[in-house]
Design a protein around this motif. Sequence first.
Motif, PDB file in Angstrom:
ATOM      1  N   GLY A   4       0.846  -1.191   0.000  1.00  0.00           N
ATOM      2  CA  GLY A   4       0.000   0.000   0.000  1.00  0.00           C
ATOM      3  C   GLY A   4       0.879   1.238   0.000  1.00  0.00           C
ATOM      4  N   ASN A  38      -2.841  -1.640   4.670  1.00  0.00           N
ATOM      5  CA  ASN A  38      -3.580  -0.970   3.605  1.00  0.00           C
ATOM      6  C   ASN A  38      -4.582   0.067   4.138  1.00  0.00           C
ATOM      7  OD1 ASN A  38      -2.589  -1.936   1.077  1.00  0.00           O
ATOM      8  ND2 ASN A  38      -3.434  -3.942   1.584  1.00  0.00           N
ATOM      9  N   GLU A  52      -1.745  -7.530   6.040  1.00  0.00           N
ATOM     10  CA  GLU A  52      -1.944  -6.783   4.794  1.00  0.00           C
ATOM     11  C   GLU A  52      -3.088  -5.787   4.931  1.00  0.00           C
ATOM     12  OE1 GLU A  52      -1.653  -7.820   0.072  1.00  0.00           O
ATOM     13  OE2 GLU A  52      -2.581  -9.286   1.405  1.00  0.00           O
ATOM     14  N   ASP A  53      -4.168  -6.212   5.583  1.00  0.00           N
ATOM     15  CA  ASP A  53      -5.305  -5.309   5.796  1.00  0.00           C
ATOM     16  C   ASP A  53      -4.897  -4.103   6.649  1.00  0.00           C
ATOM     17  OD1 ASP A  53      -6.938  -6.953   4.325  1.00  0.00           O
ATOM     18  OD2 ASP A  53      -7.856  -7.930   6.053  1.00  0.00           O
TER      19      ASP A  53
END
Length: 206
Positions: free
Chosen positions: A109, A202, A198-199
Motif C-alpha cells: 500500500g 492498507n 496486509e489489511d
Amino acid sequence: MQEGSAGFEAGTFGYEEVLEHPDAATVRRRGRAGTAVGRAVHGVLQLIDLETGHDLDALARAQAVAEGIADREKEVRELVRAGLDSDTVRLAVASGRYWREVYVGVPVGERVLEGFIDLLFETPDGLTIVDYKTDRLGADKDTEAITGRYRLQGASYALALRTALGKPIVDCIFLVLSPGTSMAIELPDLSSEMSKVEDLLNLPLS
C-alpha cells in the motif's frame, strides 16, 4: 539473497506496533533480540557453521563478552547448541538452500514493510521462515503464548517475503531455545495472519 548478511537495524516501529500505530509509514522490527543473552545467541547463530558447530566455544565467548555478559557464556553456548541440534536447523542445512539474516523490504500500500529473517530455507514445497526465540517456556510449555506474542512479526516476515519473491511461504517457525533443548512452534493459520497484516497496512494514512 546472500547468506550471512548484516544484523538487525534499529527502527521506528516493531511489527507488534502496527496494531497501535496503523498510520506508521515504515514498519520495522525493533532490535535483534530482547535481552543481551538473546542478542549473543543470535550473533553466534548468524556466524557459526550450522552443520558442524565449529568454534562454538570461541564464538559464544566472544559474543558474551561483546554483550557485557561474560559470566553467562555457558548459557549462551548451551542455547546455541540447542539450536544447532534442533530438527528445524538440521532440516535447513539438509535442504542445501538456506540463508541467514535475510533482509527483506517491500512496499505494501502506502507503507514499507521491512525486517531481517534469522533463518530462511527452501524446499520443493516453498520457503520456511525460522525465527529464534530465547523466551523461557513455563512448565506447561504454553505455545499459544509464544504464537500470540509473535504472530504479527512472523506474518509480517511471510507477507514481505511473498511480496518480494512471489514464492509460496509454507511455514513460519518460532524456534524457542532452552539449555539442552528446543521447541519448534509453527505459526498456525499463516495465510490468514498474513491477510490480517496486509489489511492493517492498507489502512489509509491519516
